[in-house]
Design a protein around this motif. Structure first.
Motif, PDB file in Angstrom:
ATOM      1  N   ASP A 271       0.849  -1.201   0.000  1.00  0.00           N
ATOM      2  CA  ASP A 271       0.000   0.000   0.000  1.00  0.00           C
ATOM      3  C   ASP A 271       0.886   1.254   0.000  1.00  0.00           C
ATOM      4  O   ASP A 271       0.653   2.194  -0.766  1.00  0.00           O
ATOM      5  CB  ASP A 271      -0.924  -0.020   1.227  1.00  0.00           C
ATOM      6  CG  ASP A 271      -1.972   1.081   1.205  1.00  0.00           C
ATOM      7  OD1 ASP A 271      -2.356   1.532   0.101  1.00  0.00           O
ATOM      8  OD2 ASP A 271      -2.423   1.491   2.295  1.00  0.00           O
TER       9      ASP A 271
ATOM     10  N   HIS B 134       1.140   4.162  -2.739  1.00  0.00           N
ATOM     11  CA  HIS B 134       1.008   5.603  -2.453  1.00  0.00           C
ATOM     12  C   HIS B 134       2.162   6.380  -3.091  1.00  0.00           C
ATOM     13  O   HIS B 134       1.944   7.428  -3.701  1.00  0.00           O
ATOM     14  CB  HIS B 134       1.009   5.849  -0.938  1.00  0.00           C
ATOM     15  CG  HIS B 134      -0.195   5.311  -0.242  1.00  0.00           C
ATOM     16  ND1 HIS B 134      -0.250   5.103   1.104  1.00  0.00           N
ATOM     17  CD2 HIS B 134      -1.405   4.915  -0.717  1.00  0.00           C
ATOM     18  CE1 HIS B 134      -1.432   4.607   1.439  1.00  0.00           C
ATOM     19  NE2 HIS B 134      -2.148   4.486   0.343  1.00  0.00           N
TER      20      HIS B 134
ATOM     21  N   HIS C  22      -5.727   3.081  -6.688  1.00  0.00           N
ATOM     22  CA  HIS C  22      -6.630   3.070  -5.533  1.00  0.00           C
ATOM     23  C   HIS C  22      -8.094   2.987  -5.965  1.00  0.00           C
ATOM     24  O   HIS C  22      -8.866   2.225  -5.391  1.00  0.00           O
ATOM     25  CB  HIS C  22      -6.370   4.289  -4.635  1.00  0.00           C
ATOM     26  CG  HIS C  22      -5.356   4.001  -3.562  1.00  0.00           C
ATOM     27  ND1 HIS C  22      -4.068   3.653  -3.856  1.00  0.00           N
ATOM     28  CD2 HIS C  22      -5.454   3.957  -2.209  1.00  0.00           C
ATOM     29  CE1 HIS C  22      -3.412   3.422  -2.727  1.00  0.00           C
ATOM     30  NE2 HIS C  22      -4.229   3.599  -1.708  1.00  0.00           N
TER      31      HIS C  22
ATOM     32  N   HIS D 146      -6.755  -4.065   1.342  1.00  0.00           N
ATOM     33  CA  HIS D 146      -6.525  -2.868   0.534  1.00  0.00           C
ATOM     34  C   HIS D 146      -5.166  -2.920  -0.183  1.00  0.00           C
ATOM     35  O   HIS D 146      -5.070  -2.646  -1.383  1.00  0.00           O
ATOM     36  CB  HIS D 146      -6.628  -1.652   1.461  1.00  0.00           C
ATOM     37  CG  HIS D 146      -6.236  -0.373   0.846  1.00  0.00           C
ATOM     38  ND1 HIS D 146      -6.906   0.161  -0.232  1.00  0.00           N
ATOM     39  CD2 HIS D 146      -5.232   0.495   1.139  1.00  0.00           C
ATOM     40  CE1 HIS D 146      -6.332   1.315  -0.558  1.00  0.00           C
ATOM     41  NE2 HIS D 146      -5.318   1.538   0.249  1.00  0.00           N
TER      42      HIS D 146
ATOM     43  N   ASN E 103      -4.372  -3.170  -4.326  1.00  0.00           N
ATOM     44  CA  ASN E 103      -3.510  -2.246  -5.073  1.00  0.00           C
ATOM     45  C   ASN E 103      -2.373  -2.996  -5.758  1.00  0.00           C
ATOM     46  O   ASN E 103      -2.030  -2.724  -6.911  1.00  0.00           O
ATOM     47  CB  ASN E 103      -2.901  -1.200  -4.133  1.00  0.00           C
ATOM     48  CG  ASN E 103      -3.941  -0.269  -3.560  1.00  0.00           C
ATOM     49  OD1 ASN E 103      -5.001  -0.078  -4.138  1.00  0.00           O
ATOM     50  ND2 ASN E 103      -3.643   0.312  -2.417  1.00  0.00           N
TER      51      ASN E 103
HETATM   52 FE   LIG Z   1      -3.884   3.135   0.326  1.00  0.00          FE
END
Ligand SMILES: [Fe+2]
Length: 364
Positions: free
Chosen positions: A190, A194, A259, A273, A277
């Motif tokens: 994650d 980002h 996302h 999550h 991704n």
């Molecule tokens: Fe995230």
């Protein structure tokens, strides 16, 4: 160009105990917001309770935050904060409790319907939040974003205001030591997502880039350990720092298509999550490479990787389960996510057909 990150950070081993005096400035009563297990297992809950007791600060605990919290779940926490008349919130956990705490803080001070949270600024400022991350990935301790599940729309949606940043965050990698390897990997991916989505983004700027690039270098150092499963304390500290840097960068730019496209994989297929991704990142980088090859190459270099093939191999080692969708699902998810607001930040004009081709790589 702008940069805004108002959260005061304390980091390092025992940073809560060593800065116990911070808490009394927030008031006489706290609501501790957390999930069912991680706050307790990590030791963070005990540390927080001990400093609150030392400072004679009363507290209630809302430990019902769900994984991928719904608006109703957060509203319930907000009503408890109101009823208990608390002065501030201490959020302990991964992305779910940290994001939930921002909504709870807003519900606590405003008389609004649950879905009105997505209107953004409200009449009253939310309660102040002290954030204690127990995973290394979300970066929620340094962002204004709260991502919530909206069952009526069958997706996740985010809200944010300049007042929903945590006022203080404590980064102690000890709290991530009890995490299983799978969650350590998913959350690290994650943070990887980002960093990449912040730079490969129409809204990137010189300030956010600094943090995102540094995050990539740190994640690059951790990749061999993530693959081997030998996660030392030093690696945990590196990942927590990378997660924070990546969070600072998306606080400036937002995320983009990875996302947006990941949300249905979580909502309908139950993927975490970070895993959601991670399954989309190689396709995203390939698309970005066509738009800006030299930048993608530079970013792969920060990760210590040669090319897109090596990037894809790393992701496949970290996340081997890929054949998870039917063709119908791939079509449905593409048509749903092409309308998401973060899609506009993509550095090329991604089409529904391209989104479908990303999802189609995950079909059985
Ligand atoms: Fe995230």
């Amino acid at each position: 160009m702008s940069f805004f990150m108002p959260t005061k950070l304390y980091s390092g081993r025992d940073c809560i105990k060593n800065n116990a005096s911070v808490f009394s400035a927030f008031g006489k009563k706290a609501l501790i917001v957390t999930g069912r297990t991680s706050a307790k297992a990590s030791g963070a809950l005990d540390d927080i309770i001990s400093v609150l007791q030392k400072d004679n600060i009363a507290y209630d605990i809302f430990d019902k935050v769900l994984n991928n919290p719904t608006v109703e779940n957060c509203y319930e926490g907000g009503m408890l904060a109101k009823k208990s008349n608390v002065d501030f919130i201490v959020a302990i956990g991964g992305g779910s409790p940290l994001d939930a705490s921002k909504a709870i803080a807003m519900y606590a001070t405003n008389d609004i319907e649950p879905l009105d949270i997505f209107l953004g600024e409200q009449k009253n400022k939310p309660l102040s939040i002290i954030a204690v991350p127990t995973t290394a990935g979300t970066g929620s301790e340094v962002t204004q974003y709260s991502v919530l599940t909206v069952d009526s729309e069958e997706t996740k949606k985010s809200f944010s205001t300049n007042d929903t940043f945590a006022t203080v965050a404590f980064l102690d990698a000890r709290y991530t030591e009890s995490l299983p390897l799978g969650i350590t990997i998913d959350t690290a991916v994650d943070a990887l997502s980002h960093s990449l989505e912040s730079i490969l983004n129409k809204r990137t700027n010189k300030f956010s880039e600094l943090y995102a690039k540094e995050a990539l270098k740190l994640i690059g150092k951790a990749i061999p350990a993530l693959i081997s499963g030998d996660i030392t304390f030093e690696i945990r500290e590196i990942l927590l720092l990378a997660s924070m840097y990546a969070g600072v960068s998306i606080a400036q730019t937002g995320t983009t298509v990875v996302h947006s496209m990941g949300y249905p994989l979580t909502y309908y297929k139950g993927l975490t999550h970070g895993n959601a991704n991670g399954l989309l990142l190689s396709s995203f980088l390939e698309g970005c490479d066509k738009a800006n090859h030299s930048l993608v190459n530079e970013l792969l270099g920060y990760l210590g990787l040669e090319d897109l093939n090596e990037f894809d191999e790393v992701l496949k080692k970290l996340m081997p389960n890929r054949n998870i969708l039917t063709n119908e699902e791939a079509k449905k998810f593409a048509s749903k996510t092409i309308k998401a607001k973060n899609v506009a930040s993509c550095i090329w004009d991604i089409t529904e057909a391209e989104e479908y081709s990303f999802f189609a790589k995950l079909t059985k």
